[in-house]
Design an enzyme around this catalytic site. Sequence first.
Site, PDB file in Angstrom:
ATOM      1  N   ASN A 157       0.874  -1.177   0.000  1.00  0.00           N
ATOM      2  CA  ASN A 157       0.000   0.000   0.000  1.00  0.00           C
ATOM      3  C   ASN A 157       0.910   1.226   0.000  1.00  0.00           C
ATOM      4  O   ASN A 157       1.468   1.588   1.030  1.00  0.00           O
ATOM      5  CB  ASN A 157      -0.884  -0.047   1.258  1.00  0.00           C
ATOM      6  N   TRP A 158       1.044   1.839  -1.158  1.00  0.00           N
ATOM      7  CA  TRP A 158       1.986   2.959  -1.280  1.00  0.00           C
ATOM      8  C   TRP A 158       1.457   4.245  -0.648  1.00  0.00           C
ATOM      9  O   TRP A 158       2.163   5.231  -0.565  1.00  0.00           O
ATOM     10  CB  TRP A 158       2.318   3.222  -2.760  1.00  0.00           C
ATOM     11  N   LYS A 159       0.205   4.237  -0.259  1.00  0.00           N
ATOM     12  CA  LYS A 159      -0.425   5.426   0.329  1.00  0.00           C
ATOM     13  C   LYS A 159      -0.177   6.642  -0.565  1.00  0.00           C
ATOM     14  O   LYS A 159      -0.223   6.529  -1.786  1.00  0.00           O
ATOM     15  CB  LYS A 159       0.048   5.610   1.774  1.00  0.00           C
ATOM     16  N   HIS A 210      -9.545   0.939   5.280  1.00  0.00           N
ATOM     17  CA  HIS A 210      -8.255   1.183   5.944  1.00  0.00           C
ATOM     18  C   HIS A 210      -8.473   2.180   7.083  1.00  0.00           C
ATOM     19  O   HIS A 210      -9.258   3.113   6.969  1.00  0.00           O
ATOM     20  CB  HIS A 210      -7.242   1.728   4.927  1.00  0.00           C
ATOM     21  N   GLU A 238      -6.800   4.598   8.119  1.00  0.00           N
ATOM     22  CA  GLU A 238      -6.569   6.012   7.785  1.00  0.00           C
ATOM     23  C   GLU A 238      -7.811   6.611   7.135  1.00  0.00           C
ATOM     24  O   GLU A 238      -8.101   7.798   7.310  1.00  0.00           O
ATOM     25  CB  GLU A 238      -5.334   6.142   6.879  1.00  0.00           C
ATOM     26  N   GLU A 279      -5.502  -5.202  10.669  1.00  0.00           N
ATOM     27  CA  GLU A 279      -4.499  -4.156  10.852  1.00  0.00           C
ATOM     28  C   GLU A 279      -4.760  -3.413  12.158  1.00  0.00           C
ATOM     29  O   GLU A 279      -5.525  -2.428  12.180  1.00  0.00           O
ATOM     30  CB  GLU A 279      -4.550  -3.157   9.695  1.00  0.00           C
ATOM     31  N   GLY A 295       2.507   1.905  10.933  1.00  0.00           N
ATOM     32  CA  GLY A 295       3.468   3.005  10.804  1.00  0.00           C
ATOM     33  C   GLY A 295       4.211   3.331  12.085  1.00  0.00           C
ATOM     34  O   GLY A 295       4.889   4.345  12.178  1.00  0.00           O
ATOM     35  N   SER A 333       3.405  -2.388  10.369  1.00  0.00           N
ATOM     36  CA  SER A 333       4.860  -2.446  10.561  1.00  0.00           C
ATOM     37  C   SER A 333       5.486  -3.782  10.140  1.00  0.00           C
ATOM     38  O   SER A 333       6.427  -4.255  10.781  1.00  0.00           O
ATOM     39  CB  SER A 333       5.233  -2.099  12.004  1.00  0.00           C
ATOM     40  N   GLY A 353       2.790  -1.035   4.379  1.00  0.00           N
ATOM     41  CA  GLY A 353       2.873   0.378   4.026  1.00  0.00           C
ATOM     42  C   GLY A 353       4.318   0.790   3.821  1.00  0.00           C
ATOM     43  O   GLY A 353       4.881   0.660   2.737  1.00  0.00           O
ATOM     44  N   GLY A 354       4.949   1.253   4.888  1.00  0.00           N
ATOM     45  CA  GLY A 354       6.305   1.819   4.798  1.00  0.00           C
ATOM     46  C   GLY A 354       7.301   0.926   4.076  1.00  0.00           C
ATOM     47  O   GLY A 354       8.084   1.393   3.235  1.00  0.00           O
TER      48      GLY A 354
HETATM   49  P1  PGA Z   1       2.822   0.098   7.754  1.00  0.00           P
HETATM   50  O1  PGA Z   1       1.354   0.358   7.140  1.00  0.00           O
HETATM   51  O2  PGA Z   1       3.357  -1.154   7.106  1.00  0.00           O
HETATM   52  O3  PGA Z   1       3.608   1.328   7.378  1.00  0.00           O
HETATM   53  O4  PGA Z   1       2.657  -0.058   9.221  1.00  0.00           O
HETATM   54  C1  PGA Z   1       0.473  -0.725   6.945  1.00  0.00           C
HETATM   55  C2  PGA Z   1      -0.823  -0.223   6.389  1.00  0.00           C
HETATM   56  O5  PGA Z   1      -1.256   0.889   6.738  1.00  0.00           O
HETATM   57  O6  PGA Z   1      -1.463  -0.914   5.579  1.00  0.00           O
END
Ligand code: PGA
Length: 253
Positions: free
Chosen positions: A11-13, A97, A99, A169, A175, A215, A236-237
């Site tokens: 997930n490149w956000k 998600h 966010e 999640e 993150g 993470s 994500g990251g």
């Molecule tokens: P993260 O994000 O790997 O940076 O913790 C995961 C996500 O939000 O899907």
Amino acid sequence: MSERVPLMAGNWKMHKTLAQARELAQGVSEAAQAAEGVEVMIAPPFTAIHAAAQAVAGGPVMLGAQNVYPAGQGSFTGEICADLLADLGVTYVIIGHSERRWILGEDDSFIRDKAAAVIKAGLRPVLCVGESLEEREAGRTAEVVQGQLAAGLEGFQAGECADLVMAYEPIWAIGTGRTASPETAQECHADIRSWLADRFNISLANSLRILYGGSVNGGNVKDLMAQPDVDGALVGGASLTVEDFSAIVRFRN
Ligand code: PGA
């Protein structure tokens, strides 16, 4: 042993210019070609989906979108519907998600409508659920996750959910560098599978993939993937560089 093919999803956000997206997608494509028995998906921002699609064309990497609007083409300024995503070559759509739930204020019924729109368009929803730190510390994890599942899948028949992917999640792990322990992840994943078995049927529950997100990196992915109910990762990251994401794609090495 599970017959579920693991899915590693990036997930490149809100990251990556066109040039950066092409380079990263190309690198992920090479890593995916070298890995066996794992499905790989990248979800670039909308602006870079087409460029990423061209970069991975002919290879095994699947494309995802990070959001969708639950209507057909029409007057919805700024929004993107499932048909337009399908036209770009998108297969998966991330829904629910945290966010989007907490920053954009999306509620369960809106998320449910998105899942329905994705399924109707022949795409695959990746439905995210997970508790906050406060909810976990109050012992409310199962109740919160089950509430999100019940509302997000309200009214769906088993036959409509064959291509559903779940993602657990925990918000406190996203993150933050604070990954859920493999045991914690397994416990929640097993609970989700058992909820799916009760709500639909055992055979569907056993066939659906439940990804862990929060993470995930090359150092912890192997232990997470060793859990019987962890069927992949939503990353994500660590999906933002070829090196980091390749380490996840090659978790078996
Ligand atoms: P993260 O994000 O790997 O940076 O913790 C995961 C996500 O939000 O899907």
